[in-house]
Structure formats: C-alpha cells, structure tokens
Design a protein around this motif. Structure first.
Motif, mmCIF file in Angstrom:
data_model
loop_
_atom_site.group_PDB
_atom_site.id
_atom_site.type_symbol
_atom_site.label_atom_id
_atom_site.label_comp_id
_atom_site.label_asym_id
_atom_site.label_seq_id
_atom_site.Cartn_x
_atom_site.Cartn_y
_atom_site.Cartn_z
ATOM 1 N N TYR A 11 1.097 5.375 14.140
ATOM 2 C CA TYR A 11 1.615 6.707 13.469
ATOM 3 C C TYR A 11 1.780 7.696 14.586
ATOM 4 C CZ TYR A 11 0.016 5.313 8.647
ATOM 5 O OH TYR A 11 -0.386 4.577 7.457
ATOM 6 N N ARG A 44 5.335 13.361 10.420
ATOM 7 C CA ARG A 44 4.841 12.140 10.716
ATOM 8 C C ARG A 44 5.775 11.106 10.942
ATOM 9 N NH1 ARG A 44 -0.629 9.785 7.978
ATOM 10 N NH2 ARG A 44 -1.654 9.372 9.964
ATOM 11 N N ASP A 73 -6.477 3.417 7.324
ATOM 12 C CA ASP A 73 -5.518 4.622 6.670
ATOM 13 C C ASP A 73 -4.042 3.871 6.766
ATOM 14 O OD1 ASP A 73 -5.340 4.108 9.517
ATOM 15 O OD2 ASP A 73 -4.880 6.186 10.019
ATOM 16 N N ASP A 75 -2.503 2.403 4.450
ATOM 17 C CA ASP A 75 -1.643 2.088 3.097
ATOM 18 C C ASP A 75 -0.418 2.579 3.253
ATOM 19 O OD1 ASP A 75 -4.110 0.983 2.164
ATOM 20 O OD2 ASP A 75 -4.640 2.482 1.076
ATOM 21 N N LEU A 76 -0.144 3.747 3.781
ATOM 22 C CA LEU A 76 1.114 4.319 3.712
ATOM 23 C C LEU A 76 2.253 3.483 4.793
ATOM 24 C CD1 LEU A 76 2.883 6.866 2.762
ATOM 25 C CD2 LEU A 76 2.189 7.657 5.182
ATOM 26 N N TYR A 77 1.611 2.829 5.590
ATOM 27 C CA TYR A 77 2.559 1.939 6.472
ATOM 28 C C TYR A 77 2.856 0.685 5.931
ATOM 29 C CZ TYR A 77 4.537 1.226 11.306
ATOM 30 O OH TYR A 77 5.454 0.931 12.373
ATOM 31 N N SER A 79 2.852 0.290 2.574
ATOM 32 C CA SER A 79 3.989 0.218 1.555
ATOM 33 C C SER A 79 5.180 0.256 2.114
ATOM 34 C CB SER A 79 3.604 1.503 0.804
ATOM 35 O OG SER A 79 2.679 1.455 0.249
ATOM 36 N N ARG A 80 5.509 1.075 3.312
ATOM 37 C CA ARG A 80 6.895 0.955 3.929
ATOM 38 C C ARG A 80 7.087 -0.564 4.276
ATOM 39 N NH1 ARG A 80 10.325 3.830 6.686
ATOM 40 N NH2 ARG A 80 11.272 3.290 8.794
#
Length: 311
Positions: A11, A44, A73, A75-77, A79-80
């Motif tokens: 990130y 971000r 951390d 999870d966001l990546y 999903s992408r």
C-alpha cells in the motif's frame, strides 16, 4: 500461458504538505530535528511491484499469477485482485504482520520524505516457485532479499525462464550476487541508473552482461529504451504521453509489456514498443494502478506512435 510474478504487494499512502519543507527545517538544527507537517490531502494507492506488473499484464490479456507475502491488513487489496481477475492463490498472509507500505509526504516543490515498512515482504521466502506448477515464464521483481535469491534459484532449477528485475532491491546485492542472478536468469531489465550501478558492482559493461542472457533491457525514461539481444542493440523510441503526471509504477508497467511480448513470441522491436506504450499510458495517471486501456487503445497508440500494429 500463466506468468509467475514474484515481488512485493504494498500500500502507498501519499500525503501532500501545502508548503515547503525548507520553510520548516532549520539546516543548523538537523541534529535535533523535531517537526510535524499538517497534511490535509491524503490518498491511499495500491502498489508493490508484483501488484503493479500483474495489473497491466492482466489488461494486456495475460494470465498473471502473483507470488507475494502480505499481512493481516490485506483484505482491501485481496478484493481488488479478485475484481481484476488476478489470481492470488500464491499470495501468503503472514500472521501478526502488516502488508508492506510506503508513507510518502510531498511538499509544493515535489520534494518527498518517505518511510517504508517492509512488513510481511521480508517473509517472501516462505513462498516457493514449485508451488505454482505449469508456469512457463516468471519474473523476480523487488521483494525481500532472501525471497529474491530463493525464487531466482528455484526458477533456474525448475528450468523456467525468468526476468531478473532488481529495481529498488539493488542496494541489497553485491557484485557476486548480481552475477549469480544474471547467470540464472533468461532476461534482465534495469533502468539507466541501475545499469551503471550493476556495471560498477560486477566490473562488467552492460554489453558484456547481455551476452550471458537472452536479452538485457535498459530503460531510459524520456530517452526510450535499449534492448541488447544476440549481439544487437535495438533502440526503442519513447512514446509521447498525454501528460506527465506521476512516474510511480512506470517501470512496472513497462515490464508487463515485456512479459506480454515474451509470452506471445513477439520480436524485441515490437515487444519494446508495446512496453513503451504501457509506460506512457501509466505516467499520464496518478498512482501505479489507475491507468486503463484496451487492445483497441493499444493498437491506436501503436499506429500513432510507430505507424502500424503488427502483433
């Protein structure tokens, strides 16, 4: 054909200080530096060399497999990657760690202060090339030192050709390390500064090093790039971008073009030109993964820049 991309997932948090660092840092007080910058503008971005390369390669129609170590951390990546259709079978979550991340503060003069936390990236050696059977091409991009050494060795032992791309990881390796990587690799890609540093550390000129691999590529920014192959040097012109907005990730976009050309058996003149187009499309957008294109867009840009789309 699947391409295994070994490298970092990260990130990038970018903050903008609406002033100039020099107005707040006293040169004669550096030894007791204690400053704080108000940064009302922050964004971000998704980054990391493996993520960036896979992003562009997927848009080119490739089948990237990302091999990386990430933290809790992720999870966001994750999903992408799922939304982009990029497989994450070989992305390993390391308990108790953060995904690698850079914190970048930029002032009005485009000076930057960056803090980089490698996090789970330093555990990349927990992944093994052999866990991805059937792969016919790979790349060893900047990652944890032990992971880069291990993955290069595993590619070589498995008979899988790969690109060695030291990038930001270059300071971790001495001349002997670099010669070993080059001996194992089928291809090498460097920017012009990295090429000079590799020459200094190995004691060999780029032209000599190129004889040890199938091809060695040197990117030169707005001056285009050079592909040393079979005793020849192909000069690849730079592509004029719509705008010069953000160079972050341009090298990774270029490398996606190289992987696409190699997988599809294109000659180096065409491969280099495709890579150059992808780099130009990226530099016109802020962030490493916000440019978008289709095959139609590429063909149009190829005709505009070089007078045809022969691939």
């Amino acid at each position: 054909m699947s391409t295994l991309i070994c490298g970092s997932i990260a990130y990038d948090t970018i903050m903008v200080f609406q002033d100039r660092f020099r107005n707040h840092i006293l040169p004669d007080q550096i030894h007791i530096l204690n400053v704080s910058f108000l940064v009302p503008d922050m964004r971000r971005e998704f980054g990391g060399c493996a993520g960036n390369i896979a992003y562009s390669l997927r848009m080119l129609g490739g089948e990237p497999l990302v091999m990386a170590a990430v933290g809790e951390d992720f999870d966001l990546y994750a999903s992408r990657l799922d939304a982009l259709g990029i497989a994450r079978t070989h992305v390993r979550e390391v308990p108790g760690s953060y995904t690698a991340q850079a914190f970048i503060t930029t002032d009005l003069d485009d000076n930057q202060i960056t803090a980089f936390h490698p996090g789970a990236m330093m555990q990349s050696h927990l992944n093994h090339v052999g866990d991805a059977p059937g792969v016919k091409l790979g790349i060893v991009a900047p990652d944890g030192r032990e992971g880069m050494i291990q993955h290069a060795r595993e590619f070589a032992e498995g008979g899988v050709p790969f690109i060695f791309d030291p990038g930001q990881g270059l300071p971790m390796f001495d001349g002997d390390d670099l010669l070993r990587f080059i001996h194992q690799a089928a291809y090498v890609t460097l920017n012009d500064y990295e090429a000079r540093l590799v020459e200094e550390r190995t004691g060999e000129k780029v032209e000599q090093l190129a004889r040890k691999v199938k091809a060695l590529v040197v990117t030169r920014g707005a001056e285009g790039s050079l592909v040393f192959e079979g005793g020849l040097c192909h000069e690849i012109p730079a592509v004029k971008p719509e705008a010069v907005v953000d160079p972050t990730g341009c090298g990774d976009a270029y490398r996606a073009g190289l992987l696409y050309g190699i997988v599809n058996g294109l000659d180096w003149a065409v491969t280099g030109r495709i890579a150059s187009i992808i780099g130009a499309l990226k530099i016109a957008r802020r962030g490493a993964q916000n440019h978008r294109f289709t095959r139609t867009d590429l063909e149009a840009k190829y005709r505009e820049s070089f007078g045809g789309a022969p691939w």
